[in-house]
Write an enzyme that holds these catalytic residues in place. Structure first.
Site, mmCIF file in Angstrom:
data_model
loop_
_atom_site.group_PDB
_atom_site.id
_atom_site.type_symbol
_atom_site.label_atom_id
_atom_site.label_comp_id
_atom_site.label_asym_id
_atom_site.label_seq_id
_atom_site.Cartn_x
_atom_site.Cartn_y
_atom_site.Cartn_z
ATOM 1 N N GLY A 89 0.819 -1.203 0.000
ATOM 2 C CA GLY A 89 0.000 0.000 0.000
ATOM 3 C C GLY A 89 0.852 1.252 0.000
ATOM 4 N N CYS A 90 0.281 2.348 0.418
ATOM 5 C CA CYS A 90 1.014 3.623 0.452
ATOM 6 C C CYS A 90 2.300 3.458 1.246
ATOM 7 C CB CYS A 90 0.145 4.709 1.074
ATOM 8 S SG CYS A 90 0.984 6.299 1.214
ATOM 9 N N PHE A 91 3.398 3.877 0.649
ATOM 10 C CA PHE A 91 4.694 3.654 1.306
ATOM 11 C C PHE A 91 4.881 4.497 2.557
ATOM 12 C CE2 PHE A 91 6.330 5.965 -2.777
ATOM 13 C CZ PHE A 91 5.712 7.163 -2.429
ATOM 14 N N TRP A 92 4.076 5.527 2.755
ATOM 15 C CA TRP A 92 4.224 6.342 3.962
ATOM 16 C C TRP A 92 4.101 5.499 5.226
ATOM 17 C CZ3 TRP A 92 0.246 10.745 2.525
ATOM 18 C CH2 TRP A 92 0.798 11.545 1.512
ATOM 19 N N TYR B 71 -4.733 11.828 6.957
ATOM 20 C CA TYR B 71 -4.506 10.510 6.370
ATOM 21 C C TYR B 71 -3.606 9.673 7.271
ATOM 22 C CZ TYR B 71 -3.011 6.912 3.050
ATOM 23 O OH TYR B 71 -2.737 5.711 2.449
#
Length: 232
Positions: free
Chosen positions: A53-56, A199
């Site tokens: 998913g989102c690398f953050w 987020y």
């Protein structure tokens, strides 16, 4: 600095109050890997490349793991000329948002890296999406750096599938190792530097809280930022 500390405390308070462990699995029942690497490189550090998913959020989780030296957000699975955020976001490049984890194998092994990846870093039952993000660039994928890593990853996915820990089938793909391309500098350390972002508070801080609860012996309160913060 005082105001920043208050924001960070508030963000973690909200994360703690809203957290309920992953709904798709009883994380407390995710077993430790039974297969470990039989061969070691003899190097002071080794690397793991994972997509979830989102690398953050994935980067944020592993920046709080003891034995991890560095974690870079980036792209894997595609070619160099498409390894830019706007292009990868089209979902047509073959890239997945990924992280490159550099770790000390004397402190933490690859199998335990995978245990954290499956237990708290992402949902391995979601096909081509994670939470609010959808597209093949958000797929669950492992890019082994060696044959030994590939064997451990395959064995652990098989083990988890048989354990019944997850409510659905694991869709994590084991893909051939490809060149890892660091993402743009503004993506690095994002969860750590922006804990009050909506987020991050909703999707990523709960993962870090879960890490502290499930792996207290490996949890580091202080995040290890990208060296020089100049990736990309």
């Amino acid at each position: 600095m005082k105001h920043k500390s208050i924001k960070v405390l508030l963000a973690f308070t909200i994360a703690l109050s809203s957290i309920s462990l992953f709904a798709y699995a009883n994380a407390a029942e995710i077993p430790a890997p039974t297969m470990m690497e039989q061969q070691t490189s003899g190097l002071a550090t080794e690397k793991a490349v994972l997509a979830g998913g989102c690398f953050w959020g994935v980067q944020g989780v592993f920046q709080h793991v003891k034995g991890v030296k560095n974690v870079i957000s980036g792209y894997a699975g595609g070619k160099a000329n498409t390894a830019q955020y706007e292009t990868v976001s089209s979902g047509t490049t073959g890239h997945a948002e990924s992280v490159e984890i550099t770790f000390d194998p004397k402190v933490i092994n690859y199998a335990t890296i995978l245990q954290i990846y499956f237990a708290v870093a992402h949902n391995p039952t979601e096909l081509n999406f994670q939470g609010p993000d959808s597209g093949t660039q958000y797929r669950s994928a492992i890019f082994p750096e060696s044959d030994a890593q590939k064997l451990v990853a395959k064995a652990y996915i098989d083990q988890l599938g048989k354990s019944g820990a997850f409510k659905g089938p694991i869709v994590t793909r084991i893909e051939e190792a490809r060149t890892f391309y660091p993402a743009e500098a503004y993506h690095q350390d994002y969860a750590t530097l922006h804990p009050d972002n909506g987020y991050i508070m909703q999707n990523d801080l709960p993962k870090i809280v879960n890490l502290s609860r499930q792996f207290p012996e490996l949890y580091s309160r202080k995040a290890r930022l990208v060296k020089g913060n100049n990736a990309g």
